[in-house]
Design a protein around this motif. Sequence first.
Motif: not given
Length: 173
Positions: A78-85, A100-105, A144-153
């Motif tokens: 999870i990024t600092e903005g509370g979204t996905i990378p 999809k990631p979204a902007v703050e708020g 859940a499979e989609g979230l498992k595929e995420l990788s941080s920068p």
Amino acid sequence: MARDRRRQEDSDLQERVVFIHRVSKTVKGGRRMSLLALVVVGDGKGNVGVGLGKSAEVPLAISKAVEDAKKNMFKVPITEGGTIPHEVLGRYGAGSVLIKPAVEGTGVIAGGPVRPLFELAGIKNVLSKSLGTDNALNIIKAAAEGLKELSSPAETAERRGITVREMFVGKEN
């Protein structure tokens, strides 16, 4: 000591029942009814799990599902903005979920069974769209499979053998 740590980790976990279905099995004497429970467990800090439990009684089905979810927990970056990378498409069976990631708020824009998964993972800003089936079990497993595929920068940069700065700015000559 390890047992005390495990108890503390378990106390941090929140659980949410996504759905309970009544299922039946036809046997010689008629139909045997049982209940299927789908539960999401998470700590709101990036750890989340999905579990199934089946029993003749609701509380027992839920407790079995919670145990299964705790066994199947995984880490979500999870990024600092509370979204996905980055954007990802999760697939399971006939279900597909676009995340999809979204902007703050923005908040959690997700339908039905996927919302508790994001909330308990600690994702605060995300857009998602369920594609394909409307079966709640397949949709939540696809998410859940989609979230498992995420990788941080940081993980991506390490895998490529460069720094995070080089990855976003480009190699400096």
